[in-house]
Design a protein around this motif. Structure first.
Motif, short mmCIF file in Angstrom:
data_model
loop_
_atom_site.label_atom_id
_atom_site.label_comp_id
_atom_site.label_asym_id
_atom_site.label_seq_id
_atom_site.Cartn_x
_atom_site.Cartn_y
_atom_site.Cartn_z
N TYR A 35 1.12 -1.09 -0.29
CA TYR A 35 0.10 -0.06 -0.31
C TYR A 35 0.68 1.50 -0.10
CZ TYR A 35 -4.68 -2.61 1.68
OH TYR A 35 -5.35 -3.36 1.06
N PRO A 36 0.36 2.02 -0.26
CA PRO A 36 0.77 3.35 -0.38
C PRO A 36 1.64 4.95 1.30
CG PRO A 36 -0.81 4.09 -1.78
CD PRO A 36 -0.85 2.06 -1.20
N LYS A 37 2.12 4.48 1.27
CA LYS A 37 2.70 5.14 2.91
C LYS A 37 1.58 6.71 3.06
CE LYS A 37 7.13 3.65 2.86
NZ LYS A 37 7.59 3.32 4.05
N SER A 38 1.31 6.76 2.37
CA SER A 38 -0.12 8.28 2.52
C SER A 38 -0.88 8.43 1.85
CB SER A 38 0.63 9.20 2.37
OG SER A 38 2.14 9.62 3.23
N PHE A 39 -2.60 8.04 1.89
CA PHE A 39 -3.63 8.44 1.51
C PHE A 39 -4.07 9.02 1.78
CE2 PHE A 39 -3.25 3.43 1.63
CZ PHE A 39 -3.70 3.28 0.53
N SER A 40 -4.93 10.06 1.03
CA SER A 40 -5.69 11.52 0.59
C SER A 40 -6.07 11.16 2.24
CB SER A 40 -5.92 11.74 -0.72
OG SER A 40 -6.84 10.54 -1.23
N THR A 41 -7.23 10.44 2.54
CA THR A 41 -8.42 10.65 3.59
C THR A 41 -8.20 9.19 4.43
OG1 THR A 41 -10.32 9.88 1.44
CG2 THR A 41 -9.64 11.70 1.76
N THR A 42 -9.04 8.52 5.17
CA THR A 42 -8.74 8.48 5.99
C THR A 42 -9.96 7.11 5.04
OG1 THR A 42 -10.59 9.20 7.52
CG2 THR A 42 -8.25 8.88 8.59
N GLU A 43 -10.76 7.12 4.31
CA GLU A 43 -11.76 6.85 3.53
C GLU A 43 -11.20 5.91 2.71
OE1 GLU A 43 -13.72 10.01 6.01
OE2 GLU A 43 -12.27 10.02 4.90
N ALA A 68 1.32 0.01 11.62
CA ALA A 68 1.89 -0.42 12.77
C ALA A 68 3.18 -0.21 11.59
CB ALA A 68 1.97 -1.95 13.07
N LEU A 69 2.93 -0.38 10.43
CA LEU A 69 3.81 0.25 9.40
C LEU A 69 4.20 1.36 8.54
CD1 LEU A 69 3.14 -3.04 7.69
CD2 LEU A 69 5.16 -2.88 8.67
N ASN A 70 3.09 1.92 8.81
CA ASN A 70 3.18 3.70 8.46
C ASN A 70 3.29 4.84 9.20
OD1 ASN A 70 3.54 2.75 6.06
ND2 ASN A 70 1.88 1.84 6.85
N VAL A 71 3.03 4.91 11.28
CA VAL A 71 2.69 5.44 11.98
C VAL A 71 3.79 5.23 13.00
CG1 VAL A 71 1.14 6.47 13.50
CG2 VAL A 71 0.31 5.97 11.33
N ARG A 72 4.46 6.14 13.47
CA ARG A 72 6.12 5.88 14.07
C ARG A 72 5.85 6.84 15.40
NH1 ARG A 72 6.59 3.27 10.84
NH2 ARG A 72 6.11 1.64 12.88
N LYS A 109 -4.78 14.36 12.60
CA LYS A 109 -3.21 15.01 12.83
C LYS A 109 -2.65 12.96 13.26
CE LYS A 109 0.22 17.03 16.30
NZ LYS A 109 0.21 17.56 18.33
N ALA A 110 -3.17 12.74 13.71
CA ALA A 110 -2.07 11.09 13.68
C ALA A 110 -1.90 10.69 11.57
CB ALA A 110 -2.28 10.24 13.96
N PHE A 111 -3.09 10.79 11.29
CA PHE A 111 -2.68 10.24 9.79
C PHE A 111 -2.39 10.75 8.74
CE2 PHE A 111 -5.26 9.75 5.73
CZ PHE A 111 -5.41 7.93 5.39
N LYS A 112 -2.11 12.38 9.59
CA LYS A 112 -1.29 12.92 8.45
C LYS A 112 0.07 13.36 8.72
CE LYS A 112 -4.96 14.34 5.86
NZ LYS A 112 -4.79 13.69 4.42
N SER A 113 0.60 12.82 9.70
CA SER A 113 1.32 13.34 10.38
C SER A 113 2.76 12.41 10.24
CB SER A 113 1.64 14.16 11.85
OG SER A 113 1.17 13.55 12.98
N LYS A 114 1.65 11.20 9.83
CA LYS A 114 2.01 9.55 10.47
C LYS A 114 3.19 9.67 11.87
CE LYS A 114 0.98 8.00 6.51
NZ LYS A 114 0.64 9.10 6.42
N LYS A 115 2.76 10.09 13.01
CA LYS A 115 3.45 9.91 14.12
C LYS A 115 2.38 10.34 15.62
CE LYS A 115 6.01 13.96 13.89
NZ LYS A 115 6.19 15.06 14.22
#
Length: 325
Positions: A35-43, A68-72, A109-115
Motif C-alpha cells: 500500500y502507499p505510505k500515505s492516502f489522501s483520506t482515511t476513507e 504499525a508500518l506507517n505511523v511512528r 493529526k496521526a493520519f497526516k503527520s504519521k506520528k
C-alpha cells in the motif's frame, strides 16, 4: 576461509533472514506492505482495505498492519505532552460532540503527520475500524514494560489500547506496541513491526496491560497479579513461553537457596541462559524437559543481581525481581 565456505555461510544467512522476514509478516501484512505510505483520506484507506479483504478479521489485521508500518511513535510528544484542552458544555449531547471533535482532530493529526502517542494510535484504529464496519472500543490503563515495574505498589493510567468485536468475540489489540519499541541504548524509538499485539491471548495481554476499570468483559482482573507478576516480552507471547513456575515475579531468597523455574516450550537444545549482575551470560545446564517445557534451578549467590532475566538465543523472554532475605 575458502570461497566455497564463504558462499555457503552467505547462503545460510540469506535463508535465515528470509525465514525471519517470512515469519514476521502474514498474508494480510504482505498485501498491506504494498500500500502507499500515505492516502489522501482515511476513507480512501478504508475503501482499499474493503476492496482487498472480505473477512472482518482480515480487515482488522490490515488496519493494524498499516498503522504499525506507517505511523511512528512520537517520543518527543511523549516527553513534552501538549497541555490538556478543556472545554465547557451545557448538556451531555454537547459534551459528546466536543469530545468527538477533539478525537477527529487527533485522528487527522496521526493520519497526516504519521506520528502519534498511544492515544493517537487508538483513536485512529477505532476510526478506521468504524469505516469498515467493525465495532471497536478504546481502553485506558496501565502498562508494564520495565524491570522496575515488577513489584510496583500502584497502577496508573499511562497507556491506551483497543478491543475489536470480530465474529462475536472481543479481540485485544495494541497497535502502539505493534509499531516498535524504545531502544534505551540509542535513546530513540526503534521501528520494529510485531504482530503479537493483534488478537493477543488475554493471559499474556493482561500480564502487560491493566485497565482502569480493573475488569475485562465483566470479569475482575487481579491487580496484585499484574503488579507482582514477572515481566514478559514480545518473544514470550510469540513463542508461547508460558511461565509455569514460580507463581510470582518477586522471589525472596537467602544465599545458597535454590530457585526452581519451569517455562513452557523451551527444550534442552535451546540456547537458554540468564545474565548475571555483570551482564555476563550464564547458560542453563541443569534443565529437565517436563510436560512440554523445561524445569531448571538457579542457586542464588552474590553473582545474581536485583533482577534476573532469561534469554532464548538473543531474545529476552522473562524477568524476575530477586529480594534477598
Amino acid at each position: 576461509m575458502t570461497p566455497k565456505k564463504i558462499v555457503f555461510l552467505l547462503l545460510i544467512n540469506v535463508i535465515f533472514l528470509y525465514s525471519s522476514f517470512a515469519q514476521k509478516y502474514n498474508a494480510v501484512d504482505n498485501i498491506v506492505l504494498k500500500y502507499p505510505k500515505s492516502f489522501s483520506t482515511t476513507e480512501k484507506l478504508a475503501e482499499r482495505i474493503e476492496k482487498d479483504f472480505t473477512s472482518d478479521y482480515d480487515k482488522a489485521r490490515a488496519i493494524y498492519s498499516w498503522i504499525a508500518l506507517n505511523v511512528r511513535y512520537d517520543y518527543a510528544a511523549f516527553l513534552n505532552p501538549p497541555k490538556t484542552q478543556g472545554f465547557s458544555y451545557r448538556s451531555e449531547a454537547e459534551k459528546q460532540r466536543k469530545i468527538q471533535a477533539l478525537n477527529d482532530q487527533m485522528v487527522e493529526k496521526a493520519f497526516k503527520s504519521k506520528k502519534a502517542v498511544c492515544e493517537g494510535f487508538t483513536v485512529l484504529y477505532q476510526h478506521l475500524a468504524s469505516l469498515v464496519g467493525i465495532k471497536c472500543e478504546i481502553v485506558r490503563g496501565d502498562s508494564k514494560t520495565r524491570l522496575v515495574d515488577i513489584g510496583r505498589k500502584n497502577t496508573s493510567s499511562n497507556h491506551a489500547w483497543n478491543m475489536v468485536l470480530i465474529d462475536k468475540k472481543w479481540r485485544l489489540v495494541d497497535v502502539t506496541w505493534g509499531q516498535g519499541y524504545y531502544d534505551s541504548s540509542k535513546g530513540r524509538m526503534a521501528n520494529d513491526f510485531s504482530s503479537v499485539y493483534f488478537d493477543t491471548d488475554p493471559d499474556y495481554f493482561f500480564a502487560k496491560h491493566f485497565p482502569d476499570s480493573e475488569s475485562y468483559l465483566g470479569d475482575k482482573l487481579s491487580k496484585e497479579d499484574f503488579l507482582n507478576g514477572p515481566l514478559i516480552y514480545n518473544k514470550t507471547i510469540e513463542k508461547d513461553y508460558k511461565i509455569k513456575s514460580p507463581d510470582s515475579g518477586i522471589i525472596e531468597v537467602r544465599n545458597g537457596d535454590k530457585i526452581t523455574f519451569e517455562i513452557k516450550n523451551i527444550s534442552k537444545s535451546d540456547q537458554f541462559y540468564y545474565l548475571n549482575k555483570r551482564n555476563q551470560p550464564v547458560k542453563i545446564t541443569n534443565g529437565r524437559e517436563r510436560k512440554g517445557g523445561l524445569e531448571f534451578q538457579i542457586t542464588f549467590d552474590n553473582t545474581i543481581g536485583e533482577y534476573i532475566t532469561f534469554f532464548v538465543d538473543t531474545n529476552s523472554i522473562a524477568a524476575f525481581k530477586i529480594v534477598s532475605k
